[in-house]
Design a protein around this motif. Structure first.
Motif, mmCIF file in Angstrom:
data_model
loop_
_atom_site.group_PDB
_atom_site.id
_atom_site.type_symbol
_atom_site.label_atom_id
_atom_site.label_comp_id
_atom_site.label_asym_id
_atom_site.label_seq_id
_atom_site.Cartn_x
_atom_site.Cartn_y
_atom_site.Cartn_z
ATOM 1 N N ILE A 51 26.194 14.830 -22.665
ATOM 2 C CA ILE A 51 27.753 13.881 -24.101
ATOM 3 C C ILE A 51 27.875 12.591 -23.526
ATOM 4 O O ILE A 51 27.215 11.661 -24.373
ATOM 5 C CB ILE A 51 29.050 14.160 -23.611
ATOM 6 C CG1 ILE A 51 29.285 16.104 -23.674
ATOM 7 C CG2 ILE A 51 29.834 13.171 -24.165
ATOM 8 C CD1 ILE A 51 30.747 16.471 -23.105
ATOM 9 N N VAL A 52 27.312 11.837 -22.230
ATOM 10 C CA VAL A 52 27.220 10.657 -22.002
ATOM 11 C C VAL A 52 26.158 10.191 -22.570
ATOM 12 O O VAL A 52 25.786 8.720 -23.050
ATOM 13 C CB VAL A 52 26.874 9.961 -20.288
ATOM 14 C CG1 VAL A 52 29.023 11.107 -20.168
ATOM 15 C CG2 VAL A 52 26.204 10.518 -19.571
ATOM 16 N N GLU A 53 24.184 11.158 -22.792
ATOM 17 C CA GLU A 53 23.415 10.136 -22.868
ATOM 18 C C GLU A 53 23.367 10.510 -25.076
ATOM 19 O O GLU A 53 23.159 9.601 -25.227
ATOM 20 C CB GLU A 53 22.681 10.862 -22.937
ATOM 21 C CG GLU A 53 21.059 10.794 -23.268
ATOM 22 C CD GLU A 53 20.304 9.766 -22.455
ATOM 23 O OE1 GLU A 53 21.128 9.357 -21.504
ATOM 24 O OE2 GLU A 53 19.569 9.853 -23.257
ATOM 25 N N GLN A 54 24.560 10.805 -25.789
ATOM 26 C CA GLN A 54 24.894 10.639 -26.873
ATOM 27 C C GLN A 54 25.059 9.507 -26.937
ATOM 28 O O GLN A 54 25.004 9.084 -27.828
ATOM 29 C CB GLN A 54 25.753 12.532 -27.544
ATOM 30 C CG GLN A 54 24.494 13.432 -27.569
ATOM 31 C CD GLN A 54 23.987 12.539 -29.054
ATOM 32 O OE1 GLN A 54 24.532 12.091 -29.621
ATOM 33 N NE2 GLN A 54 22.682 13.756 -29.041
ATOM 34 N N ILE A 55 26.809 9.126 -26.129
ATOM 35 C CA ILE A 55 27.930 8.577 -26.658
ATOM 36 C C ILE A 55 26.934 6.979 -25.981
ATOM 37 O O ILE A 55 26.868 6.170 -26.935
ATOM 38 C CB ILE A 55 29.357 8.189 -25.702
ATOM 39 C CG1 ILE A 55 29.807 9.415 -25.891
ATOM 40 C CG2 ILE A 55 29.970 6.715 -25.528
ATOM 41 C CD1 ILE A 55 30.486 9.954 -24.912
ATOM 42 N N ILE A 56 25.698 6.431 -25.098
ATOM 43 C CA ILE A 56 25.023 5.628 -24.883
ATOM 44 C C ILE A 56 23.169 6.276 -24.709
ATOM 45 O O ILE A 56 23.109 6.307 -23.848
ATOM 46 C CB ILE A 56 25.207 4.861 -23.675
ATOM 47 C CG1 ILE A 56 27.231 4.638 -24.082
ATOM 48 C CG2 ILE A 56 24.499 3.601 -23.991
ATOM 49 C CD1 ILE A 56 27.660 3.959 -23.228
ATOM 50 N N PRO A 57 22.426 6.336 -25.875
ATOM 51 C CA PRO A 57 21.030 7.351 -25.834
ATOM 52 C C PRO A 57 20.311 5.944 -24.979
ATOM 53 O O PRO A 57 20.186 5.158 -25.454
ATOM 54 C CB PRO A 57 20.956 7.050 -27.421
ATOM 55 C CG PRO A 57 22.123 6.260 -28.169
ATOM 56 C CD PRO A 57 23.211 5.691 -27.084
ATOM 57 N N THR A 58 19.315 6.415 -25.105
ATOM 58 C CA THR A 58 18.221 5.597 -23.943
ATOM 59 C C THR A 58 17.337 5.348 -25.344
ATOM 60 O O THR A 58 17.220 5.680 -26.449
ATOM 61 C CB THR A 58 17.037 6.707 -23.432
ATOM 62 O OG1 THR A 58 17.805 7.816 -22.695
ATOM 63 C CG2 THR A 58 15.999 5.957 -22.843
ATOM 64 N N LYS B 392 24.469 0.825 -29.825
ATOM 65 C CA LYS B 392 23.899 -0.085 -28.498
ATOM 66 C C LYS B 392 23.285 -0.987 -29.417
ATOM 67 O O LYS B 392 23.062 -1.825 -28.809
ATOM 68 C CB LYS B 392 22.735 1.398 -28.481
ATOM 69 C CG LYS B 392 22.404 0.656 -26.767
ATOM 70 C CD LYS B 392 21.709 2.343 -26.372
ATOM 71 C CE LYS B 392 21.307 1.381 -24.389
ATOM 72 N NZ LYS B 392 20.063 2.250 -24.021
ATOM 73 N N ASP B 393 22.502 -0.924 -30.561
ATOM 74 C CA ASP B 393 22.213 -1.961 -31.309
ATOM 75 C C ASP B 393 22.699 -2.557 -31.456
ATOM 76 O O ASP B 393 22.219 -3.725 -31.396
ATOM 77 C CB ASP B 393 21.737 -1.093 -33.027
ATOM 78 C CG ASP B 393 20.609 0.007 -32.555
ATOM 79 O OD1 ASP B 393 19.924 0.407 -32.157
ATOM 80 O OD2 ASP B 393 20.607 0.720 -33.443
ATOM 81 N N PHE B 394 24.322 -2.506 -31.644
ATOM 82 C CA PHE B 394 24.976 -3.428 -32.686
ATOM 83 C C PHE B 394 25.490 -4.792 -30.835
ATOM 84 O O PHE B 394 25.043 -5.202 -31.265
ATOM 85 C CB PHE B 394 26.506 -2.411 -32.163
ATOM 86 C CG PHE B 394 27.420 -4.070 -32.825
ATOM 87 C CD1 PHE B 394 27.708 -4.077 -34.218
ATOM 88 C CD2 PHE B 394 28.178 -5.060 -32.309
ATOM 89 C CE1 PHE B 394 28.221 -5.202 -34.937
ATOM 90 C CE2 PHE B 394 29.638 -5.808 -32.335
ATOM 91 C CZ PHE B 394 29.182 -6.057 -33.766
ATOM 92 N N GLN B 395 25.420 -4.409 -29.751
ATOM 93 C CA GLN B 395 25.565 -4.675 -27.996
ATOM 94 C C GLN B 395 23.966 -5.168 -28.157
ATOM 95 O O GLN B 395 23.915 -6.696 -27.962
ATOM 96 C CB GLN B 395 25.711 -3.445 -27.091
ATOM 97 C CG GLN B 395 26.895 -3.111 -26.838
ATOM 98 C CD GLN B 395 27.997 -3.619 -26.239
ATOM 99 O OE1 GLN B 395 29.181 -4.098 -27.307
ATOM 100 N NE2 GLN B 395 28.230 -3.661 -25.105
ATOM 101 N N LYS B 396 23.093 -5.448 -28.023
ATOM 102 C CA LYS B 396 22.224 -5.685 -27.915
ATOM 103 C C LYS B 396 22.022 -6.904 -29.277
ATOM 104 O O LYS B 396 21.167 -8.218 -28.875
ATOM 105 C CB LYS B 396 20.808 -4.657 -28.658
ATOM 106 C CG LYS B 396 21.254 -3.488 -26.822
ATOM 107 C CD LYS B 396 19.493 -2.906 -27.073
ATOM 108 C CE LYS B 396 18.935 -1.929 -27.873
ATOM 109 N NZ LYS B 396 18.073 -1.202 -27.815
#
Ligand SMILES: Cc1cc2nc3c(=O)[nH]c(=O)nc-3n(C[C@H](O)[C@H](O)[C@H](O)COP(=O)(O)OP(=O)(O)OC[C@H]3O[C@@H](n4cnc5c(N)ncnc54)[C@H](O)[C@@H]3O)c2cc1C
Ligand code: SF4
Lengths: 200, 550
Positions: A51-58, B392-396
């Motif tokens: 789940i956390v990998e979905q929230i902040i993906p690689t 993540k795109d927005f943060q970066k």
């Protein structure tokens, strides 16, 4: 004191106690498969990692899993977030059951885009609620989302943000050199009311 | 063993209390400064965003803790919910030696002269208890100056045509603008506005034995590692202690002011560091516990002549609590503009304070303190997806490409926006807890929207490629800028203290903190609270000379 669900902290304390009673409890603990986590169980961590990998993906930077976000959450569940323990235990179980019912597979085993689609529905409130007790699927998702942000962007002292990865990602120096080596250059510190380009 | 009798007990070592303790101790009174919190240092906390005093998902690093302190907050449906210091609905400021002045952003605003006579300026405002202060700006001016010189303020009003009149310059030169300040300055001038550097309770040059600021990313929400930020804990409180007349007793929770049957205060009751109930007698008591906790203490101090709490026979204690309806806008820019020159907030315009036609009040607009990474994760245009690739795109992309312009809208005081004590719920020590309820005045929302438009316009002029606003709503719990619960006034029917912070009804109890504000201005309140500390403290010292309060 001898209780199946004692935390890792108590376990360590008992291990270092060195009395007969401790040995007994150690045996009991082994039989009951003690988790290497503080509150969460190994399988719960597996699901939470997904789940956390979905929230902040690689992407070109590591994601929530690599950054130890689950460790952050587990650590808080043993300290600041003790009041969220039941929510996590019940919520993860309900989530798992629902996904299996919908997809005949565990969430962790689904392809990434399918996982994303599930969480989108959950966030939007379009998610079967039958296995949920006190908390709504959408509320549960939002809680994990917020805790993931804390784990990814907060100080590593709390167990996440491994190697200050989010700071690297944002291009922020860390450690933050106090004063940023500007001690000797005083020119930037002056304000000149007559110039439009003050300082610099 | 009984505690030694003192002339004055000052409750709360924050902004107001720290100053009063110093004024009384230097005037020769024996003073007990009593504080529920303790000393804090930067080293203890570091720059941990999750336990700062600005974003506090885990705890409020600078107090109070969640283990001993809670309140009740209105759930908006007629019921009450239990809330803890690190819930926004609790309405926290801080609890430690220095209180908010340890971890604040240190903006050092004087209110506008008009803020002291708002009713005269605008007339009565329906639904609001708006009134004039019982003192004028000119009367307070020397005390503003004293605060600026004794604590240390950096500023330069040259380019601000609307600066409240001052007799003397700031003691230190202003800080320069960081890169977003420079961009905003040019844009403001193009719009015909009058940008100037925000006055700060931070040393721009070495001052009073403390070094100059080294301009870090973390300032607001954190203690200062080099003591360049002035709080009461590193200025007036050490001076008070050095006189030998003042004792600072920490980790002590005051539960009640003892008022005798003749209607005189005799001292206080408190729980000491071991949670033992103690008594301390004194000739007078100064309450400086912050707007919510000062009201709580007075309400919890019941006696035969004051069954509704000390000085509360007219029912005004705890009423009219105000804060600021924060409003503003965010802008995204094509180019990177972040330069890591802290603390971020540096530029302001006074053009919208009492200067918009047909509008009551207003507020200063400033660029914001640096938004730290976790905080930034919640800063998005509405409708954005707050997770996944989008997040993540927005943060970066935008962490180094955004500017925030915000301002504190002057709130119209509302009688039913108030602090009470809960009839049932008690804290760890068994003291009835605060409960807060009520809604903002419609004017706050109207002005908030207008100011957000102005902020957005400013960002667009500065070149923002995308902007969005964040505007206040009706519901709020006054927190860091809480004020107004024991307003001063000339009419004992519609105020709690006289113009010197002395309770109308009990002449040896004084209030010296944000509670006194008749109105909270369109600016952050700390400098005004400090100035009132000098005003009240100086008055008590004068009175003491003649009568010894007997
Ligand atoms: C993160 C942050 C940023 C801020 N930024 C700014 C800024 O830039 N500019 C500005 O002007 N203002 C700012 N403020 C607000 C400012 O700090 C407050 O306005 C100010 O401290 C309020 O002063 P006060 O004297 O009313 O109360 P406080 O300073 O809060 O002092 C009250 C003290 O009383 C103690 N106390 C309460 N009850 C009891 C009791 N029963 N027994 C014993 N002790 C008790 C408390 O622990 C506390 O130490 C900021 C505040 C915070 C937290
Ligand atoms: S920015 Fe300056 S005043 Fe603020 S904490 Fe850092 S050194 Fe202190």
């Amino acid at each position: 004191m001898i209780n199946q669900s004692f935390s890792r902290r108590e376990f360590v304390r008992l291990l270092t106690g060195g009395t007969a009673a401790v040995l007994i409890s150690f045996n009991t603990a082994c039989k009951n498969k003690i988790s290497r986590w503080r509150y969460l169980q190994e399988e719960e961590i597996g699901l939470l990692d997904a789940i956390v990998e979905q929230i902040i993906p690689t992407d070109d930077f590591p994601g929530g899993k690599w950054a130890n976000v689950s460790n952050y959450i587990d650590k808080q569940l043993d300290t600041y977030y003790i009041n969220h323990q039941v929510e996590y235990r019940d919520g993860l179980a309900a989530f798992e059951k629902t996904v299996i019912q919908l997809k005949s597979k565990k969430f962790e085993e689904l392809p990434f885009p399918e996982q994303t689609a599930i969480l989108e529905k959950m966030e939007g409130g379009d998610f079967p609620g039958e296995y949920w007790k006190a908390h709504s699927p959408a509320g549960f998702f939002d809680m994990i989302r917020q805790h993931s942000m804390q784990g990814f962007y907060g100080s590593p002292v709390h167990g996440g943000n491994r190697e200050y990865i989010s700071y690297h990602m944002l291009g922020l120096d860390y450690p933050n050199v106090i004063g940023q080596n500007r001690y000797n250059d005083l020119s930037w510190r002056k304000y000149n009311p007559n110039s439009i380009e003050n300082g610099k | 063993m009984a505690n030694k009798h003192v002339n004055a007990v000052v409750i709360g070592a924050g902004a107001g209390g720290g100053v009063v303790a110093k004024e009384l101790a230097t005037a020769g009174l024996s003073v007990l400064l009593i504080e529920r919190g303790r000393w804090h240092t930067f080293d203890e906390h570091g720059d941990d965003e999750l336990t700062s005093q600005r974003t506090f998902p885990l705890k409020c690093g600078y107090g109070p803790d969640n283990e001993h302190n809670w309140r009740m907050a209105s759930d908006g449906k007629g019921g009450w919910i239990k809330v803890f210091p690190n819930d926004w609905a609790y309405g926290n400021n801080a609890a430690c030696v220095g209180s908010g002045t340890v971890s604040y952003g240190a903006m050092a605003w004087r209110f506008q002269p008009a803020d002291f006579h708002l009713k005269t300026k605008y007339g009565a405002v329906p639904g609001s208890t708006l009134d004039d202060w019982p003192l004028t700006y000119d009367e307070l001016e020397p005390f503003y100056e004293k605060a600026e010189y004794e604590l240390g303020v950096s500023g330069d009003p040259t380019n601000d045509p609307f600066v409240p009149p001052r007799k003397n310059p700031y003691p230190m030169p202003a800080f320069s603008f960081n890169s977003e300040g420079i961009i905003l300055e040019k844009a403001a001038k193009r719009l015909g506005l009058h940008p100037f550097p925000i006055p700060m309770l931070r040393n721009s040059v070495p001052y009073n034995g403390r070094p100059a600021c080294i301009r870090m990313r973390t300032c607001v929400g954190f203690a200062c590692p080099v003591n360049a930020k002035a709080g009461t804990q590193n200025t007036v409180i050490p001076v008070a202690l050095k006189t030998g007349n003042c004792e600072l007793r920490i980790n002590c929770m005051v539960s009640e002011i003892i008022v005798d049957d003749k209607g005189k205060a005799r001292g206080i009751k408190y729980f000491d560091a071991d949670n033992k109930l103690q008594e301390q007698t004194s000739d007078l008591v100064v309450v400086s516990a912050s707007a919510s906790e000062t009201a709580r203490l007075l309400l919890n101090s019941k006696s035969s002549l004051f069954p509704k709490g000390a000085g509360n026979n007219n029912g005004w204690v705890g009423r009219n609590i105000q804060d600021h309806a924060y409003t503003g806008a965010y802008g995204l820019f094509a180019d990177k503009l972040y330069d890591d020159v802290g603390p971020g907030a540096c530029i302001a315009v006074n053009d919208f304070n009492h200067r918009m036609p047909d509008i009551i009040g207003g507020g200063v607009l400033c660029n914001e303190f640096i938004r730290m990474p976790y905080q930034f994760s919640s800063i998005r245009p509405s409708g954005s997806r707050m997770w996944g690739k989008d997040h993540k795109d927005f943060q970066k992309l935008n962490f180094k490409r955004h500017i925030a312009v915000h301002g504190p809208v002057q709130e119209m005081p509302v009688f039913d926006k108030m602090v009470e004590v809960d009839p049932v719920v008690k804290d760890f020590w068994g003291i009835p807890v605060v409960r807060i309820s009520g809604f903002r005045h419609d004017n706050d929302i109207k002005v908030g929207r207008l100011l957000a438009d102005k902020a957005e316009e400013w960002l667009k002029e500065a070149g923002a490629v995308q902007t969005w606003k964040s505007v206040p709503g009706k519901g709020s719990t006054p927190s860091q800028h809480q004020s107004g619960t024991c307003r001063m006034g000339n009419d004992p029917k519609t105020s709690v203290t006289n113009r010197y912070g002395q309770l109308h009804e009990i002449d040896n109890i004084f209030v010296a903190d944000g509670s006194l504000h008749v109105n909270n201005g369109g600016y952050n309140p700390a400098l005004t609270i400090l100035a009132l500390g000098y005003w009240v403290g100086g008055h008590i010292a004068e009175m003491w000379k003649g009568t010894h309060m007997k």
